[in-house]
Design an enzyme around this catalytic site. Structure first.
Site, short mmCIF file in Angstrom:
data_model
loop_
_atom_site.label_atom_id
_atom_site.label_comp_id
_atom_site.label_asym_id
_atom_site.label_seq_id
_atom_site.Cartn_x
_atom_site.Cartn_y
_atom_site.Cartn_z
N SER A 136 -16.40 -0.06 -1.11
CA SER A 136 -16.60 1.69 -1.91
C SER A 136 -16.08 1.33 -3.56
O SER A 136 -15.35 0.11 -3.26
CB SER A 136 -16.18 2.13 -1.47
OG SER A 136 -14.60 2.31 -1.12
N TYR A 149 -5.80 1.85 2.39
CA TYR A 149 -7.73 1.21 2.48
C TYR A 149 -7.36 0.59 1.18
O TYR A 149 -9.05 -0.29 1.89
CB TYR A 149 -8.05 3.51 2.12
CG TYR A 149 -9.85 3.55 1.86
CD1 TYR A 149 -10.72 2.97 2.68
CD2 TYR A 149 -10.43 3.68 0.53
CE1 TYR A 149 -11.44 3.29 3.33
CE2 TYR A 149 -11.78 3.44 0.76
CZ TYR A 149 -12.23 3.69 1.62
OH TYR A 149 -13.77 3.35 1.76
#
Length: 230
Positions: A136, A149
């Site tokens: 990501s 995250y």
């Protein structure tokens, strides 16, 4: 092109389910891995091709070892591993609970490490294989409300870069896929429809990833970066 036996974590929905569908259409046997049996059954039912599914908790070394070993015994080889399982909880740091922090680090980072660790001996034995880590864009650029995250994804990025060097003299290739926001379960509960409309479709992203894996005898695409259209 037949990609052999393809193992995909987090295959019950989103990008993982899309990749499973596309690899099956190419003639591969696709092993769908995930925590929810119900989601895996639903995902497998929408695939035209050769599939099997396995419940797994990628946070558990024991669970990963058992499932990967079972796949190897049944299918004889593991040609592709796609580390796609991931959890995102988006809050300011002082709002995050301990269990939420542990869940993201254990799933996103440790899960990727455990799955790769268990697959590598088999790939070394056959002296071929490909590992694709779905990182990501948060593994390249930190964002507000994504401190932990992003930390987990930066960790996956560093891990991937290190094992690329570790495997440089083998026929095993390792890839990182960095993408912007997609329309997946990660966002759809908390995002308004207007914002979601600008997010990428997982089917489009899976096409780009699989396309980057073709003609690997002629080239090596280590990093796959897919940005949202501005």
């Amino acid at each position: 092109m037949d990609y052999g036996t393809v193992v995909i974590t987090g295959a019950g929905s989103g990008l993982g389910a899309s990749l499973a569908k596309k690899f099956a259409l190419l003639g591969s046997h696709v092993c769908l891995l995930g925590r929810s049996k119900e989601k895996l059954i639903q995902s497998a039912s929408q695939i035209k091709g050769d599939t099997s599914f396995y419940e797994i908790d990628v946070r558990s070394k024991k669970s990963v070892r058992e499932v990967i070993g079972k796949i190897k015994r049944i299918h004889g080889s593991i040609d592709y591993l796609i580390n796609n399982a991931g959890v995102g909880i988006f809050k300011y740091l002082d709002e995050l609970e301990e269990d939420e922090i542990v869940q993201m680090l254990d799933t996103n980072l440790k899960g990727t490490i455990f799955c790769t660790q268990e697959v590598l001996p088999y790939m070394k034995e056959q002296n071929k294989g490909q590992i694709i880590n779905i990182v990501s864009g948060s593994g390249k650029v930190a964002k507000e409300t994504e401190s932990v995250y992003s930390a987990s994804k930066f960790g996956v990025r560093g891990f991937t870069d290190a094992i690329v060097l570790e495997l440089a003299n083998t026929n095993i290739k390792v890839h990182s896929a960095y993408m912007g926001n997609m329309r997946t379960d990660l966002w759809e509960k908390d995002m308004d429809e207007e914002r979601l409309a600008s997010f990428m479709d997982p089917d489009d992203v899976s096409d780009v990833i699989i396309g980057s894996l073709q003609n690997q005898h002629k080239m090596y695409v280590k990093d796959i970066t897919i940005l949202n259209h501005c």
